[in-house]
Design a protein around this motif. Structure first.
Motif, PDB file in Angstrom:
ATOM      1  N   ALA A   1       0.870  -1.229   0.074  1.00 35.69           N
ATOM      2  CA  ALA A   1      -0.006  -0.050   0.007  1.00 35.69           C
ATOM      3  C   ALA A   1       0.825   1.164  -0.006  1.00 35.69           C
ATOM      4  N   MET A   2       2.017   1.042   0.420  1.00 33.21           N
ATOM      5  CA  MET A   2       2.909   2.299   0.400  1.00 33.21           C
ATOM      6  C   MET A   2       3.045   3.248  -0.627  1.00 33.21           C
ATOM      7  N   ALA A   3       3.175   2.313  -1.893  1.00 29.66           N
ATOM      8  CA  ALA A   3       3.322   3.197  -3.284  1.00 29.66           C
ATOM      9  C   ALA A   3       2.122   3.675  -3.628  1.00 29.66           C
ATOM     10  N   HIS A   4       0.815   3.377  -3.099  1.00 30.74           N
ATOM     11  CA  HIS A   4      -0.243   3.881  -3.416  1.00 30.74           C
ATOM     12  C   HIS A   4      -1.072   5.078  -2.198  1.00 30.74           C
ATOM     13  N   PHE A   5      -0.252   5.101  -1.180  1.00 28.47           N
ATOM     14  CA  PHE A   5      -0.561   6.144  -0.029  1.00 28.47           C
ATOM     15  C   PHE A   5       0.182   7.379  -0.364  1.00 28.47           C
ATOM     16  N   ASN A   6      -0.560   8.453  -0.846  1.00 29.41           N
ATOM     17  CA  ASN A   6       0.074   9.723  -1.206  1.00 29.41           C
ATOM     18  C   ASN A   6      -0.209  10.743   0.142  1.00 29.41           C
ATOM     19  N   LYS A   7       0.801  11.193   0.598  1.00 28.35           N
ATOM     20  CA  LYS A   7       0.841  12.014   1.635  1.00 28.35           C
ATOM     21  C   LYS A   7       1.034  13.580   1.251  1.00 28.35           C
ATOM     22  N   LEU A   8      -0.033  14.304   0.986  1.00 32.78           N
ATOM     23  CA  LEU A   8       0.144  15.693   0.661  1.00 32.78           C
ATOM     24  C   LEU A   8       0.794  16.597   1.896  1.00 32.78           C
ATOM     25  N   GLU A   9       0.328  16.465   3.016  1.00 38.21           N
ATOM     26  CA  GLU A   9       0.921  17.176   4.217  1.00 38.21           C
ATOM     27  C   GLU A   9       1.100  16.177   5.371  1.00 38.21           C
ATOM     28  N   CYS A  10       2.263  16.235   5.846  1.00 42.96           N
ATOM     29  CA  CYS A  10       2.544  15.411   7.158  1.00 42.96           C
ATOM     30  C   CYS A  10       3.532  16.061   7.953  1.00 42.96           C
ATOM     31  N   PHE A  11       3.274  15.738   9.289  1.00 43.45           N
ATOM     32  CA  PHE A  11       4.288  16.052  10.066  1.00 43.45           C
ATOM     33  C   PHE A  11       5.523  15.484  10.155  1.00 43.45           C
ATOM     34  N   CYS A  12       5.545  14.184   9.567  1.00 42.02           N
ATOM     35  CA  CYS A  12       6.821  13.496   9.398  1.00 42.02           C
ATOM     36  C   CYS A  12       7.762  14.038   8.705  1.00 42.02           C
ATOM     37  N   PHE A  13       7.501  15.120   7.648  1.00 44.68           N
ATOM     38  CA  PHE A  13       8.476  15.696   6.943  1.00 44.68           C
ATOM     39  C   PHE A  13       9.407  16.397   7.621  1.00 44.68           C
ATOM     40  N   ASN A  14       9.072  16.927   8.710  1.00 42.21           N
ATOM     41  CA  ASN A  14       9.954  17.797   9.607  1.00 42.21           C
ATOM     42  C   ASN A  14      10.347  17.394  10.967  1.00 42.21           C
ATOM     43  N   GLU A  15      11.289  17.858  11.472  1.00 44.09           N
ATOM     44  CA  GLU A  15      11.706  17.540  12.995  1.00 44.09           C
ATOM     45  C   GLU A  15      11.117  18.822  13.724  1.00 44.09           C
TER      46      GLU A  15
ATOM     47  N   PRO B   1      -6.361   5.426  -6.852  1.00 46.50           N
ATOM     48  CA  PRO B   1      -7.282   4.481  -7.313  1.00 46.50           C
ATOM     49  C   PRO B   1      -6.632   3.144  -7.857  1.00 46.50           C
ATOM     50  N   LYS B   2      -5.251   3.198  -8.202  1.00 45.11           N
ATOM     51  CA  LYS B   2      -4.562   2.011  -8.713  1.00 45.11           C
ATOM     52  C   LYS B   2      -4.474   1.095  -7.706  1.00 45.11           C
ATOM     53  N   LEU B   3      -4.566   1.189  -6.495  1.00 41.25           N
ATOM     54  CA  LEU B   3      -4.412   0.452  -5.256  1.00 41.25           C
ATOM     55  C   LEU B   3      -4.934  -0.907  -5.574  1.00 41.25           C
ATOM     56  N   PRO B   4      -4.246  -2.059  -5.324  1.00 33.28           N
ATOM     57  CA  PRO B   4      -4.795  -3.379  -5.799  1.00 33.28           C
ATOM     58  C   PRO B   4      -6.328  -3.560  -5.255  1.00 33.28           C
ATOM     59  N   LYS B   5      -7.147  -4.374  -5.652  1.00 25.31           N
ATOM     60  CA  LYS B   5      -8.306  -4.467  -5.485  1.00 25.31           C
ATOM     61  C   LYS B   5      -8.380  -5.383  -4.307  1.00 25.31           C
ATOM     62  N   ASP B   6      -7.728  -6.246  -3.806  1.00 24.99           N
ATOM     63  CA  ASP B   6      -7.622  -7.164  -2.789  1.00 24.99           C
ATOM     64  C   ASP B   6      -7.245  -6.430  -1.507  1.00 24.99           C
ATOM     65  N   VAL B   7      -6.785  -5.130  -1.339  1.00 22.11           N
ATOM     66  CA  VAL B   7      -6.416  -4.349  -0.325  1.00 22.11           C
ATOM     67  C   VAL B   7      -7.860  -3.614  -0.019  1.00 22.11           C
TER      68      VAL B   7
END
Length: 207
Positions: A137-151, A170-176
């Motif tokens: 799922a990592m390749a299909h989970f797009n974060k636009l804003e996230c606190f993990c980008f900064n310290e 939407p290209k996430l595999p159907k079985d997920v």
């Protein structure tokens, strides 16, 4: 000296026809330009009414949305993905998601808040790293804003709330059908005084 006479006969008619044709072409060009310019608001109105373009609604409520998703993102309303949120703290502080799970459609913009509180009597610097389950799922989970980008540096007792804005491709595999987004919040050394060790505390007591 002889003066040029105004065109007469067939020459005059030909010139008038040419001027009339040029005028018509200019009018057609102006109308085509105006129509093309008006297509953008017309398109947005239709997409908003029919719900075709998710960003027609979602980008208005998510100020952190980046330009890479301002294209025509399609929402797959035939599928629902459960996104679970997890938090792990490597240290003495409170760290948790405001919600444990939400349901979203692929292509739909979503936001969840994470809460953090430094309960130590000292200033600390920390950062979070994200992990996903299942890993595909990592390749299909797009974060636009996230606190993990900064310290971040937090003072004793300081509390923070940070958003995670994301969209699932939407290209996430159907079985997920379920994705777990997990964050581990850890202290970053070198920028603030480190916590005193047990040996150091004992030395202070003896002195």
């Amino acid at each position: 000296m002889s003066q040029a006479l105004p065109p007469t006969g067939s020459d005059g008619f030909l010139r008038r026809d040419n001027l009339l044709m040029v005028g018509k072409l200019l009018v057609v060009a102006a109308l085509m330009f105006a129509f093309g310019y008006a297509l953008v608001p017309i398109y947005k109105t239709i997409c908003t009414a029919l719900g075709i373009n998710v960003l027609a609604r979602s980008e208005q409520s998510v100020p952190g949305a980046t330009s890479q998703f301002k294209a025509n993102t399609q929402v797959d309303t035939s599928r629902t993905i459960t996104v679970e949120f997890d938090a792990n703290a490597r240290g003495v502080w409170d760290f948790k998601p405001a919600r444990r799970s939400i349901e979203v459609h692929p292509g739909e913009l979503a936001t969840v808040m994470y809460e953090f509180k430094n309960i130590q009597p000292r200033t600390m610097a920390a950062q979070a790293i994200a992990s996903y389950a299942p890993k595909q799922a990592m390749a299909h989970f797009n974060k636009l804003e996230c606190f993990c980008f900064n310290e971040y540096t937090l003072k004793p007792g300081e509390s923070k709330q940070w958003p995670v804005v994301f969209v699932i491709d939407p290209k996430l595999p159907k079985d997920v059908k379920t994705i777990t987004l997990s964050y581990t919040f850890f202290e970053v050394g070198g920028k603030v005084p480190a916590a005193p060790t047990a040996a150091a505390k004992g030395a202070e007591v003896r002195s």
